[in-house]
Design an enzyme around this catalytic site. Structure first.
Site, PDB file in Angstrom:
ATOM      1  N   SER A   8     -28.997  49.528  45.495  1.00 16.91           N
ATOM      2  CA  SER A   8     -30.029  50.166  46.319  1.00 16.91           C
ATOM      3  C   SER A   8     -29.654  51.596  46.650  1.00 16.91           C
ATOM      4  O   SER A   8     -30.003  52.124  47.698  1.00 16.91           O
ATOM      5  CB  SER A   8     -30.203  49.371  47.623  1.00 16.91           C
ATOM      6  OG  SER A   8     -28.989  49.316  48.340  1.00 16.91           O
ATOM      7  N   CYS A   9     -28.932  52.257  45.724  1.00 21.84           N
ATOM      8  CA  CYS A   9     -28.415  53.588  46.037  1.00 21.84           C
ATOM      9  C   CYS A   9     -29.471  54.668  45.923  1.00 21.84           C
ATOM     10  O   CYS A   9     -29.199  55.825  46.196  1.00 21.84           O
ATOM     11  CB  CYS A   9     -27.239  53.925  45.124  1.00 21.84           C
ATOM     12  SG  CYS A   9     -27.658  53.971  43.376  1.00 21.84           S
ATOM     13  N   GLY A  10     -30.691  54.324  45.475  1.00 25.49           N
ATOM     14  CA  GLY A  10     -31.757  55.307  45.424  1.00 25.49           C
ATOM     15  C   GLY A  10     -31.869  56.022  44.101  1.00 25.49           C
ATOM     16  O   GLY A  10     -32.769  56.841  43.902  1.00 25.49           O
TER      17      GLY A  10
END
Length: 273
Positions: free
Chosen positions: A114-116
């Site tokens: 979920s690091c973008g």
């Protein structure tokens, strides 16, 4: 030092009958990782194998690649204002000539799904930063060996037996020998501990091995295995789509739903006997 397990008084309800009794919980405390005295990140972990965790994290992030990149690892004394040591701050001293990681106020490591980042950027980041090529690993794995790993991993989970609340990661050779096993409240921490232990024992790249994990196979776990030169990752649960993409692009064997007498092979099936 921090506690691996913590006793807590609980209210038990069994078939409508209530009672009070002590229960064992998995310990969870924050640990700050520093490099050459500079804070890099904080992770929530189960105390134990802290030096392995710190080094394994740095391997996963491409900061160090082998034992010779690490000059020393130590707990930071006087971590509290009164001078006491919490054993929750670990400093990794890099060997001369090893570049320090570039950090800013916003953490920029590629460690979670979920690091973008978009999928392509994530895959490119790992491919360009990994020193080892798992695609060139000539080792082969038998399906019988793989099918035996979940039970062997579970049998070695001593803390899980007391708490029921920890993930586990184990590194096995293609012959089935256990090189290292660690437990943690975070599946990524368990993997970092195993990889860090291998690094400090001069076992990287981990050619001819398989990493067995107790949960699902996320992008971050495949990333960590690739960075350590581990050619195969097996999980008792499902992989994510990005994990399968990274495994395929890297030449890694990725096995999921490894339970009983069945498994799904999502990438690298040519490595299986």
């Amino acid at each position: 030092m921090g506690r691996v397990t913590v006793r807590r008084r609980v209210l038990r309800v069994r078939d409508g009958v209530t009672s009070h009794a002590p229960d064992a919980l998995a310990g969870e405390e924050p640990m700050e990782i520093r490099v050459n005295g500079r804070p890099v990140t904080v992770t929530m972990r189960t105390p134990g194998h802290d030096f392995d965790l710190a080094v394994g994290f740095l391997v996963s992030e491409g900061v160090v690649h082998a034992r010779e990149d690490v000059a020393a690892v130590r707990y930071c004394a006087g971590a509290m204002e009164d001078g006491t040591n919490t054993y929750n701050v670990v400093d990794v001293q890099l060997a001369p000539g090893v570049p320090e990681p570039e950090t800013s106020l916003e953490r920029n490591f590629y460690t979670t799904s979920s690091c973008g980042l978009c999928g392509k950027a994530s895959l490119d980041a790992v491919r360009t930063r990994s020193r080892w090529s798992v695609a060139e690993d000539p080792s082969r794995l038998s399906t019988d060996l793989l099918l035996s790993l979940p039970d062997r991993l579970r049998e070695a989970q001593q803390v899980f037996d007391r708490t029921g609340g920890l993930h586990a990661a184990g590194l096995f050779t293609a012959a089935g020998d256990l090189l290292g096993l660690c437990e943690d409240v975070g599946r990524h921490n368990a993997v970092d501990k195993v990889i860090g232990g291998a690094a400090l024992n001069d076992q990287l790249p981990a050619r001819g091995t398989v990493l067995m994990v107790s949960g699902r196979a996320s992008f971050e776990l495949v990333q960590k295995a690739v960075m350590a030169g581990i050619p195969a990752l097996a999980a008792v649960s499902a992989p994510s789509s990005l994990a399968a993409d990274l495994a395929e692009e890297s030449g890694m064997t990725l096995v999921g739903f490894l339970r009983g007498s069945s498994m799904n092979v999502y990438a690298g099936a040519d490595r299986l006997l």
